[in-house]
Write an enzyme that holds these catalytic residues in place. Structure first.
Site, PDB file in Angstrom:
ATOM      1  CD  GLU A 181      -3.219   1.137   2.153  1.00  0.00           C
ATOM      2  OE1 GLU A 181      -2.540   0.835   3.355  1.00  0.00           O
ATOM      3  OE2 GLU A 181      -4.154   1.717   2.188  1.00  0.00           O
ATOM      4  CD  GLU A 357      -3.171  -2.158  11.113  1.00  0.00           C
ATOM      5  OE1 GLU A 357      -3.679  -2.227   9.218  1.00  0.00           O
ATOM      6  OE2 GLU A 357      -2.464  -0.641  11.183  1.00  0.00           O
TER       7      GLU A 357
HETATM    8 ZN   LIG Z   1      -5.110   2.151   9.214  1.00  0.00          ZN
END
Ligand SMILES: [Zn+2]
Ligand SMILES: *[C@@H]1O[C@H](CO)[C@@H](O)[C@H](O)[C@H]1NC(C)=O
Ligand SMILES: *[C@@H]1O[C@H](CO)[C@@H](O)[C@H](O)[C@H]1NC(C)=O
Ligand SMILES: *[C@@H]1O[C@H](CO)[C@@H](O)[C@H](O)[C@H]1NC(C)=O
Ligand SMILES: *[C@@H]1O[C@H](CO)[C@@H](O)[C@H](O)[C@H]1NC(C)=O
Ligand SMILES: *[C@@H]1O[C@H](CO)[C@@H](O)[C@H](O)[C@H]1NC(C)=O
Ligand SMILES: *[C@@H]1O[C@H](CO)[C@@H](O)[C@H](O)[C@H]1NC(C)=O
Ligand SMILES: *[C@@H]1O[C@H](CO)[C@@H](O)[C@H](O)[C@H]1NC(C)=O
Length: 921
Positions: A181, A357
């Site tokens: 990411e 998360e």
């Molecule tokens: Zn995050």
């Protein structure tokens, strides 16, 4: 409205038509059908951005991936890898070429459904474009792209990369791991690397045959077969449909602990992996993970969507953690915990990062933002929901209140012209990287908290659930979420409009209160840290006005609901409940706005300080200081308020006080004020009762919040040279250096940093040896804090050079070391000079796409307060015009220094006068 009418009602008509004509007809049809693209075009027109340019970064969208059959052959000894991928795609309309992303890879071979293809690579747009050898068109239907590729895993920390650690015998052990990411999947395999190009994955990973080695990916292992003498091929079950940035591949010799969680009646395995020596430190994350995820399954009323959940502590990791679906990766400091080594702060970090998360399993992974413009849908949500998840795991920690500290960070960042709207057009990888900032995370979370409070918890929860169900395995935009809230709220409140005033324009309002008898009149204007800064109201559709849900609290209780201050109203009136002795707006500081009062009202609130909740006390301190810093309130008000701290023992108010008092201290110090010592004396006076309330002795059993309070208070006391504090720290340090008897983890950072201030070279070298020997990541950071705290400039200079050595400071920690030295007053100038003369080295090592390199500049210049320094910064930017992912960071640095200069000219005299009156040396 149809497309034609729409075009003719907008300006930039000519440019747009030219661009549209230049696009294929099929694209126009897609554009009409795709309201999301239209939404983006709308934004582009608003910003007059170059659509032709944008199209070069975006994939055309007429080819969609369905399945990646992916083979990776990482070689741990050479650090190189080979791979091949067979991508099943769906071609939606006739095209002469297929473009997908590829970057830093060698393309070795390309086939199209077993025919040879030709291809070209475009470095600047990171694209691989494939054509048929005979140049014929691809027609609508299914097609397969087979690509063989290879790459290098060494000396990098994104894409597919190597990480290493030292085992118990001091031997270096290597692993392969990945972090994609936002735009780095294309550095590991050619792919359609955009979040709305969801596809399934069938993964095969080569690993050494040696049984200590494992291979992990998002889904469970389905099969292991021998590949050659040394290696095995591990195959994984086919995944659900997901975005490229969520895929993850790991080959390592890690060990794990295992638990399981209840997923709506079915037990799902939860494993926590780490290097074998760290195995016992994985226990706590497993316990937290289980509690958090069971809470989420219940809160979202949607089962955890995957068959397994692994969490892995990676020795080299560029960010805090990454929510790869089913295989979440973390920095060691964000996952590993044991009470003999780690502090209360470390423990809370593990809890909140795990909760963050795991929230992404729903927000982000199941439902993903359509494009990075709406990143806040992922990160704002996770940053808010994490507090609920963490609080479910650790209900005694006051986490829901602790959220305020994130809110304050957002309010501070967002009070500058260099801020940006939550929803913002981003095109290039640099722009995408840069938007992973405080606004997307903490402002996003803050306005969700305000929304929840406004529409009430159950409505919010139901809307969240509906939204997740509606867009599961798909993508969404901000409006999609707000639609779900609006449906439940009905017509009583225009939720979309209220929220839009906070998402499509940057900043937030300050409400100014005037009082006449029991009637309060509130007006609003944009709050800026520099209240003299000018801006153009017509830059924003809402003209920098906001729809604010105003709440209040009096000695008789909280307001039962909110009073809406609509963005187009001039003012609102609120009547004080009969008989109320005092009234404070924005109770518990849940709203994302500020409130300023007439002096008499402030005095009244200060007089009642002791009657408020911890949250309201924290709010008052933060608010009074921030408004005074913006020159909208006499600085005497917050200073008078600090007198109340002598009867304050709680964590959050002291946490705010620490930040605000240190800032004044910095201003006095750097401007050579003769009142610095007197101010320290004053702070010693107010902090002493709290200081005396806590013991250095580790045998006392404090609550979690008291432990946090103790750390904050001791830090402040030592900062202002509280004698007992300094001498305790020094004697603990000396004793520890001699005996190496472990100190209580909570106080190590204070002890190492204060103990090292006046140290000589011999002592520093001794600490360096201890640091080199240490294997625990969190302890190493604390020791490094000690090494960076010495006053000796020659040693600090040497340390900056030493830090370039990756065996001494991992790349992931490099910027922390630079920042630690910069915070040390003896190192501030040193670091500024060093960074400027080592800029090429930094750019070469980390690249301009590294957002941490971008934020380094505002961090190391944040205390500068002279014209001379400002000019130096401007000259430095002129010499190095390419800011990469640091464009906004640079603007922020300049704005902060200008504000510091302004602070001195406006407030220094007032503050000094107040100190003279209130502190006698
Ligand atoms: Zn995050
Ligand atoms: C837009 O970008 C294209 C390609 O990069 C360039 O040729 C063109 O001049 C740009 N147009 C404007 C108005 O900047
Ligand atoms: C594909 O290319 C290879 C050499 O790169 C060649 O041997 C083979 O004949 C080609 N196949 C087709 C179908 O053109
Ligand atoms: C596992 O791989 C072996 C060897 O390739 C193959 O014979 C077997 O069918 C595979 N099993 C499954 C469940 O895919
Ligand atoms: C650490 O935790 C264990 C188990 O909960 C407990 O027995 C021990 O006293 C704790 N040690 C410290 C230093 O807090
Ligand atoms: C800490 O407290 C214990 C028990 O009260 C005492 O025995 C010990 O000497 C104290 N340690 C220090 C360093 O003051
Ligand atoms: C350095 O400091 C330590 C601890 O204060 C002291 O024992 C030692 O003698 C000093 N060494 C030198 C060379 O000054
Ligand atoms: C480093 O570790 C080794 C082995 O554990 C030990 O013998 C040595 O004393 C340690 N050195 C320091 C400075 O702690």
């Amino acid at each position: 409205m149809n497309l034609i009418v729409w075009i003719f009602t907008h300006k930039l008509l000519v440019v747009l038509i030219a661009v549209i004509i230049s696009l294929a007809l099929s694209t126009i049809i897609l554009a009409i059908e795709n309201r999301k693209l239209r939404n983006e075009i709308d934004e582009l027109i608003a910003k007059e951005t170059n659509l032709t340019e944008m199209n070069k970064y975006r994939l055309p969208g007429m080819v969609k991936p369905i399945l990646y059959e992916l083979y990776f052959y990482p070689n741990l000894s050479t650090g190189l890898f080979k791979g091949k991928v067979d991508i099943s795609v769906d071609i939606l309309s006739t095209t002469d070429s297929i473009s997908l992303h590829s970057h830093t890879l060698n393309i070795d071979n390309v086939h199209i459904s077993s025919e040879n293809g030709t291809y070209s690579l475009d470095q600047s747009y990171q694209l691989l474009t494939i054509r048929k050898t005979d140049q014929s068109n691809f027609t609508p239907g299914k097609e397969n792209l087979q690509i063989e590729f290879s790459g290098d895993m060494k000396n990098r920390i994104v894409g597919l990369y190597t990480s290493s650690y030292k085992d118990a015998n001091g031997e270096s052990r290597r692993m392969a791991t990945s972090k994609f990411e936002p735009t780095y999947a294309r550095q590991a395999f050619p792919c359609f690397d955009e979040p709305n190009m969801k596809a399934k994955y069938k993964v095969h990973l080569l690993k050494p045959k040696d049984n200590s080695y494992i291979a992990l990916s998002n889904f469970p292992v389905s099969n292991i077969t021998d590949y050659d003498k040394e290696n095995q091929l591990v195959s994984f079950e086919e995944t659900v449909s997901m975005s490229t940035y969520l895929s993850c591949f790991i080959v390592s010799d890690f060990a794990h602990t295992e638990t399981s969680f209840n997923n709506d009646g079915k037990m799902i395995p939860l494993k926590v992996y780490a290097s074998p020596d760290n195995l016992q430190k994985t226990q706590y994350a497993g316990e937290v993970g289980k509690k958090v995820i069971e809470y989420y399954v219940n809160y979202f009323q949607i089962p955890y969507p995957l068959p397994k959940l692994d969490m892995v502590a990676i020795p080299d990791f560029v960010s805090g953690a990454m929510e790869h679906w089913g295989l979440v990766t973390y920095r060691e400091t964000a996952l590993l915990y044991t009470n003999t080594t780690h502090s209360t702060i470390n423990k809370q970090r593990v809890t909140t990062v795990v909760a963050h998360e795991l929230a992404h399993s729903w927000f982000g992974n199941l439902v993903t933002m359509n494009w990075w413009n709406d990143l806040w849908l992922n990160e704002g949500f996770a940053s808010y929901i994490q507090y609920k998840g963490a609080s479910a795991a650790e209900p005694t920690w006051g986490l829901l209140d602790q959220f305020m500290l994130d809110l304050h960070a957002a309010l501070n960042f967002d009070s500058r012209l260099s801020s940006h709207p939550i929803v913002q057009t981003v095109l290039t990888p640099d722009q995408i990287s840069e938007i992973f900032d405080l606004i997307s995370y903490k402002k996003g979370a803050s306005i969700l908290r305000m929304l929840e409070n406004t529409v009430k918890e159950t409505t919010f929860q139901q809307a969240v659930k509906n939204y997740l169900n509606l867009y599961a395995y798909k993508n969404a935009i901000t409006e999609d979420f707000l639609d779900e809230v609006q449906k439940l709220v009905g017509t009583v409140l225009n939720v979309k409009e209220l929220m839009e005033t906070f998402t499509v324009q940057m900043g937030y309002p300050i409400l100014t209160v005037t009082r006449s008898g029991d009637e309060y009149t509130l007006t609003q204007k944009r709050f800026l840290a520099d209240s003299t800064a000018s801006f153009n109201k017509s830059d924003s559709a809402y003209r920098y006005r906001w729809s604010v849900p105003v709440t209040y609290i009096t000695d008789l209780g909280k307001s039962s609901s909110f009073v809406l201050f609509n963005y187009n109203a001039d003012s609102i009136k609120i009547t004080r409940p009969t008989g109320a002795k005092w009234m404070k707006f924005n109770h518990d500081q849940i709203g994302y706005y500020r409130v300023n009062y007439p002096k008499a009202e402030w005095d009244d609130l200060i007089a009642h300080y002791g009657n408020f909740s911890v949250a309201d006390r924290t709010h008052l301190l933060e608010e009074a200081f921030s408004i005074a810093e913006a020159d909208l309130l006499d600085f005497e008000v917050p200073l008078e308020l600090t007198k109340k701290l002598s009867a304050e023992f709680d964590y959050m108010p002291w946490s705010v006080a620490y930040i605000k008092l240190r800032s004044i201290l910095n201003h006095l110090k750097w401007s050579g004020s003769d009142q610095e010592a007197a101010f320290k004396k004053y702070v010693i006076d107010i902090v002493s009762p709290a200081y005396n309330n806590f013991s250095w002795n580790e045998t006392v059993d404090y609550s979690h919040l008291d432990r946090l309070a103790r750390i904050e208070i001791f830090y402040l006391a030592c900062l202002v040279d509280h004698e007992a504090c300094l001498s305790e720290a020094q004697s603990y340090f000396n004793r520890w250096l001699k005996t190496r008897q472990p100190i209580t983890p909570d106080l190590r950072r204070i002890i190492y940093s204060n103990g090292m201030k006046k140290a000589n070279k011999t002592t520093w070298d001794a600490l360096l040896e201890i640091y080199k020997n240490e294997t625990d990541a969190s302890e190493r950071l604390k020791l490094m804090k000690g090494l960076t705290s010495i006053e000796n400039e020659d040693i600090l200079k040497k340390l900056l050079e030493l830090a370039k050595d990756e065996t001494l400071v991992r790349s992931q920690d490099f910027f922390s070391v630079v920042q630690f030295i910069s915070i040390n007053p003896s190192g501030t100038d040193l670091v500024w000079n060093w960074v400027r003369s080592n800029w090429d080295y930094l750019v070469h090592r980390f690249t301009l796409n590294d957002r941490y390199l971008g934020t380094l500049i505002p961090e190391i210049t944040s205390t500068f307060a002279t014209q001379e320094r400002l000019t130096e910064i401007e000259e430095f930017f002129k010499e190095h015009p390419n800011a990469g992912a640091g464009v906004a960071s640079r603007a922020r640095a300049l704005e902060k220094v200008k504000h510091n200069i302004l602070w001195l000219s406006k407030n220094k005299k007032t503050v000094e006068k107040w100190i003279r009156k209130n502190s006698v040396l």
